[in-house]
Design a protein around this motif. Structure first.
Motif, PDB file in Angstrom:
ATOM      1  N   ILE A 114       0.953  -1.203   0.077  1.00 21.41           N
ATOM      2  CA  ILE A 114       0.080  -0.041  -0.026  1.00 21.41           C
ATOM      3  C   ILE A 114       0.906   1.441  -0.041  1.00 21.41           C
ATOM      4  CG2 ILE A 114      -1.606   1.230   1.432  1.00 21.41           C
ATOM      5  CD1 ILE A 114      -2.710  -1.526   2.297  1.00 21.41           C
ATOM      6  N   GLY A 115       0.703   2.165  -0.990  1.00 22.37           N
ATOM      7  CA  GLY A 115       1.460   3.378  -1.004  1.00 22.37           C
ATOM      8  C   GLY A 115       0.732   4.301  -0.349  1.00 22.37           C
ATOM      9  N   ALA A 116       1.307   4.833   0.857  1.00 19.61           N
ATOM     10  CA  ALA A 116       0.740   5.906   1.506  1.00 19.61           C
ATOM     11  C   ALA A 116       1.865   7.128   1.564  1.00 19.61           C
ATOM     12  CB  ALA A 116       0.356   5.596   2.946  1.00 19.61           C
ATOM     13  N   ASP A 117       2.458   7.229   0.546  1.00 20.28           N
ATOM     14  CA  ASP A 117       3.820   8.025   0.769  1.00 20.28           C
ATOM     15  C   ASP A 117       3.574   9.179  -0.040  1.00 20.28           C
ATOM     16  OD1 ASP A 117       3.496   6.379  -1.695  1.00 20.28           O
ATOM     17  OD2 ASP A 117       5.507   6.417  -2.119  1.00 20.28           O
ATOM     18  N   GLY A 118       2.377   9.962   0.286  1.00 20.94           N
ATOM     19  CA  GLY A 118       2.202  11.382  -0.099  1.00 20.94           C
ATOM     20  C   GLY A 118       2.032  11.653  -1.589  1.00 20.94           C
ATOM     21  N   VAL A 126      -3.428   5.163  -0.860  1.00 23.73           N
ATOM     22  CA  VAL A 126      -4.075   5.712  -0.108  1.00 23.73           C
ATOM     23  C   VAL A 126      -3.557   7.231   0.315  1.00 23.73           C
ATOM     24  CG1 VAL A 126      -3.284   4.775   2.047  1.00 23.73           C
ATOM     25  CG2 VAL A 126      -5.463   5.308   2.040  1.00 23.73           C
ATOM     26  N   GLY A 127      -4.672   8.020   0.762  1.00 27.50           N
ATOM     27  CA  GLY A 127      -4.266   9.392   1.239  1.00 27.50           C
ATOM     28  C   GLY A 127      -3.796  10.209  -0.240  1.00 27.50           C
ATOM     29  N   ASP A 128      -2.790  11.229   0.183  1.00 30.11           N
ATOM     30  CA  ASP A 128      -2.442  12.015  -0.912  1.00 30.11           C
ATOM     31  C   ASP A 128      -1.856  11.283  -2.134  1.00 30.11           C
ATOM     32  OD1 ASP A 128      -3.472  14.251   0.085  1.00 30.11           O
ATOM     33  OD2 ASP A 128      -1.536  14.970   0.948  1.00 30.11           O
ATOM     34  N   ALA A 129      -1.257   9.794  -1.825  1.00 29.85           N
ATOM     35  CA  ALA A 129      -0.674   9.121  -2.957  1.00 29.85           C
ATOM     36  C   ALA A 129      -1.842   8.845  -4.153  1.00 29.85           C
ATOM     37  CB  ALA A 129      -0.203   7.977  -2.489  1.00 29.85           C
ATOM     38  N   GLY A 130      -2.947   8.487  -3.541  1.00 31.47           N
ATOM     39  CA  GLY A 130      -4.270   8.616  -4.566  1.00 31.47           C
ATOM     40  C   GLY A 130      -5.096   9.493  -4.913  1.00 31.47           C
ATOM     41  N   TYR A 131      -5.159  10.517  -3.893  1.00 27.41           N
ATOM     42  CA  TYR A 131      -6.276  11.365  -4.190  1.00 27.41           C
ATOM     43  C   TYR A 131      -5.813  12.873  -3.503  1.00 27.41           C
ATOM     44  CZ  TYR A 131     -10.315  13.995  -2.833  1.00 27.41           C
ATOM     45  OH  TYR A 131     -11.409  15.051  -2.651  1.00 27.41           O
ATOM     46  N   PHE A 132      -5.439  13.861  -4.280  1.00 26.66           N
ATOM     47  CA  PHE A 132      -5.048  14.978  -3.584  1.00 26.66           C
ATOM     48  C   PHE A 132      -5.557  16.129  -4.299  1.00 26.66           C
ATOM     49  CE2 PHE A 132      -2.509  19.051  -4.197  1.00 26.66           C
ATOM     50  CZ  PHE A 132      -2.086  19.279  -2.740  1.00 26.66           C
TER      51      PHE A 132
END
Length: 397
Positions: free
Chosen positions: A164-168, A293-299
């Motif tokens: 899971i990429g949650a790296d911004g 997840v988070g900004d990695a997927g949606y900013f």
């Protein structure tokens, strides 16, 4: 991922241990999965943030049993919001609902380690000071884990059913898997903020005047985060200078002269945080052996101050999808349901935030946009409040 744990297998590896990553890992660990969470930054380090939690974000922390700890850390309650549009001032009381009696705006030095510790307490293997350098794939291209380097320079690896990429916003995981942008924002509002000593306010304050915005957000340690927002062009003219603080004060005077006057006689901040703006994106959020997840997927443009709430929302949605897949459900179907729900809840918020962040509005238009933003947030809260109801979640999907 110490030398003795090289190539150890997990159910899930989460790259990033801030809000989205730590929350996702915590929920997966609470569901009984074996989870590894990696972050290159030290625990408790600061990062650029909008600070403010909307009701949906506070609701998530309440549901997860973490809100009391946030309050115990000295995070002040926010019991009203005041909108000043031009010269028209409108106070709104925060009414208790869904177990949420107030809003909060924690420093990231408080919220991020709180979630990281909660993930570790749930059984996740949380490692700070570890930089992920690449992904492990099979011949078909499916992701099976990560390669990384620890602080001593040692090469490490770990494998998992899902990474899971949650790296911004500038996610390396998204880049490595080639996650395409399925939507891009047209605007990129810029902002700057500083912390002013003040512990007397009970509310969020938002100000809008043509071409500028400002806000006051009470946070930890008796401080208030005071931000200014404007176009990227004006940001460059007034904040990319030898004296950016003067430009900040000039913008604050244009957007919220009453706010500037309130602080005129107090000690000035010693540090100014500047964000030059970045266009929003919605990326494809899953594939073979990976998810974002988070900004990695949606900013989206930070003018709506909804990013932390987005991250907590999507952490819950993704954790449920991964848990279903680990229990035997079809992985692609589960992750597609996560993506569909995220996109449904995010679409209107993305559009409205992009419009406000353009600064191409007049006062009547921004008033309408803010009403639309409030309505979209209320609809989101209803979905979050019903997440444990299978019927509600299915309808949201």
């Amino acid at each position: 991922m110490r030398s003795t744990a090289r190539n150890q297998r997990y159910d899930a590896i989460v790259v990033g241990a801030r809000v989205a990553g730590a929350a996702t890992g915590m929920l997966l660990a609470r569901a009984g999965l074996k989870v590894l969470i990696l972050d290159r930054a030290p625990i408790g380090s600061d990062t650029v943030s909008t600070h403010a939690l909307m009701r949906g974000g506070v609701l998530q922390l309440h549901r997860w049993g973490l809100l009391d700890e946030l309050v115990a850390a000295g995070t002040p309650p926010v019991r009203r919001t005041i909108f000043t549009i031009g010269d028209e001032r409108t106070p709104i009381t925060i009414k208790p609902s869904y177990g949420v009696e107030a809003l909060y705006a924690p420093r990231r030095t408080v919220l991020d380690p709180l979630l990281s510790r909660a993930a570790a307490a749930a059984g996740a293997d949380v490692r700070h000071g570890v930089t992920v350098t690449g992904l492990v794939r099979d011949e078909a291209g499916r992701v099976h884990g990560v390669r990384a380097t620890d602080e001593s320079g040692r090469q490490l690896s770990a494998r998992a059913r899902i990474t899971i990429g949650a790296d911004g916003r500038a996610s390396n995981v998204a880049r490595w898997v080639g996650a395409p942008a399925i939507r891009r924002g047209a605007s990129a509002g810029a902002a700057a903020y500083a912390y002013w000593p003040s512990s007397e306010w009970e509310g969020y304050e938002w100000f809008y005047r043509p071409g500028v915005s400002a806000g006051a957000i009470p946070t930890n340690d008796g401080q208030t985060c005071v931000f200014v927002g404007t176009t990227r062009e004006r940001f460059r003219r007034q904040l990319v200078t030898d004296d950016p603080f003067s430009g900040y004060l000039d913008l604050l005077g244009d957007a919220a002269p009453e706010l500037l006057e309130r602080f005129a006689h107090g000690p000035a901040p010693t540090h100014l945080v500047r964000f030059p703006g970045a266009a929003g994106h919605v990326r494809r959020t899953w594939g073979a052996g990976w998810a974002l997840v988070g900004d990695a997927g949606y900013f989206k443009d930070p003018i709506s101050a909804h990013g932390i709430t987005d991250a907590l929302r999507d952490a819950d949605l993704l954790a449920r999808a991964v848990t279903r897949a680990a229990a035997g459900a079809d992985e692609a179907t589960s992750l597609a349901e996560y993506a569909a729900t995220r996109d449904r809840l995010s679409g209107e918020l993305f559009t409205i935030s992009d419009a406000i962040g353009s600064y191409a509005w007049d006062l009547d238009q921004v008033r309408t946009l803010l009403l639309q933003l409030s309505s979209a947030m209320a609809a989101e809260v209803e979905v979050l409040a019903g997440l444990d109801d299978a019927t509600t979640l299915a309808a949201a999907s």
